[in-house]
Design a protein around this motif. Structure first.
Motif, PDB file in Angstrom:
ATOM      1  N   ASP A  18       0.811   4.917   2.041  1.00 52.64           N
ATOM      2  CA  ASP A  18       0.144   5.494   3.217  1.00 52.64           C
ATOM      3  C   ASP A  18      -0.832   6.612   2.831  1.00 52.64           C
ATOM      4  O   ASP A  18      -1.880   6.779   3.447  1.00 52.64           O
ATOM      5  N   HIS A  51       0.848  -1.204   0.000  1.00 52.23           N
ATOM      6  CA  HIS A  51       0.000   0.000   0.000  1.00 52.23           C
ATOM      7  C   HIS A  51       0.877   1.245   0.000  1.00 52.23           C
ATOM      8  O   HIS A  51       2.087   1.176   0.245  1.00 52.23           O
ATOM      9  N   HIS A  85       9.958   6.202   5.235  1.00 54.43           N
ATOM     10  CA  HIS A  85       9.453   6.200   3.857  1.00 54.43           C
ATOM     11  C   HIS A  85       8.496   7.363   3.635  1.00 54.43           C
ATOM     12  O   HIS A  85       7.882   7.868   4.578  1.00 54.43           O
ATOM     13  N   HIS A 130       4.894  -0.032   0.144  1.00 57.89           N
ATOM     14  CA  HIS A 130       5.546  -0.872   1.150  1.00 57.89           C
ATOM     15  C   HIS A 130       4.633  -1.991   1.617  1.00 57.89           C
ATOM     16  O   HIS A 130       3.418  -1.951   1.424  1.00 57.89           O
TER      17      HIS A 130
END
Ligand code: NI
Length: 256
Positions: free
Chosen positions: A120, A118, A198, A204
């Protein structure tokens, strides 16, 4: 904290892994607070504690999450961790960047489920543009066996992809990207007290926990102030959700 080469790699790849952010004494201190928070189920009534990867039935959590753990245990901030994160965020995004919002994701021993691929930003307000990071701090070694993070280098330059609730089940809070290209993904095992960082669009993933020990991660966000977008971007996957978590949050808010 991060070297010039690491900062350059972060902006090129959209993520960075650091071997050491905090020492083992601080890891042990945080872990004790963390385990107490999850054992006590604080935040459940407000919808802050829920199952990220399941339908949120209390007896069979696949991936327990707690939003705002420092709201429930302010002593989390007593040690050096939050200041170290703030310094790191300023190093990566500049002196106007802030840090603060936190959450915690626990992968229980043996059955903690995977966190699907996904971005974020897919969870956030679609009317804003972000320059934001998540600093992910494991409170034991993070390995491929217990669910360390994996990233797709360069994916931070993509738009927000189509997402959906995990497995297409609208009762589940967690999101998964639809058909991400993860052929170039890299795993980032790091020791306890290290961290990964990230950006909001970096794809990720974390695998399931196949070990006999829980995998604990404390995540602290940071960024520069979001700006209003001029288009009418929408994230229909969030509008479609019908989660027990949100029902508890609404119910709790209406009683306040
Ligand atoms: Ni994430």
């Amino acid at each position: 904290m991060a070297t010039d080469a690491q900062i350059e790699a972060f902006h090129r790849d959209g993520f960075l892994a650091l071997e050491r952010l905090i020492d083992q004494e601080e890891v042990a201190r945080l872990r004790e607070i963390y385990d107490r928070l999850f054992a006590s189920r604080v935040g459940y009534e407000k919808g802050d504690r829920f199952d990220l990867a399941g339908t949120d039935e209390a007896d069979q959590e696949a991936l327990p999450q707690l939003l705002g753990p420092s709201n429930y245990a302010p002593e989390l901030k007593d040690g050096p961790t939050y200041a170290a994160v703030d310094a790191l965020v300023k190093q990566l995004l500049g002196p106007t960047a802030w840090s603060g919002g936190d959450h915690a994701i626990l992968k229980p021993a043996r059955h903690g489920s995977e966190t699907p691929w996904h971005q974020d930003e897919a969870y956030w307000d679609p009317s804003l543009d972000y320059t934001s990071v998540s600093v992910w701090i494991p409170l034991q070694d993070a390995t491929p066996e217990n669910g360390c993070l994996c990233f797709v280098p360069g994916s931070h330059r993509l738009e927000v992809m189509e997402h959906r609730s995990i497995g297409g089940d609208r009762r589940i809070h967690g999101l998964e990207a639809v058909l991400p290209d993860v052929s170039r993904a890299v795993a980032c095992p790091i020791p306890a007290g290290g961290c990964t960082v990230h950006l909001s669009r970096t794809l990720h993933y974390a695998g399931p926990n196949r070990t006999d020990h829980p995998r604990r991660a404390l995540i602290i966000g940071g960024g520069v102030e979001a700006t209003k977008r001029t288009d009418n971007r929408r994230f229909p996957w969030n509008e479609a959700k019908e989660t027990a978590r949100q029902a508890r949050a609404d119910d709790s808010a209406s009683r306040d």
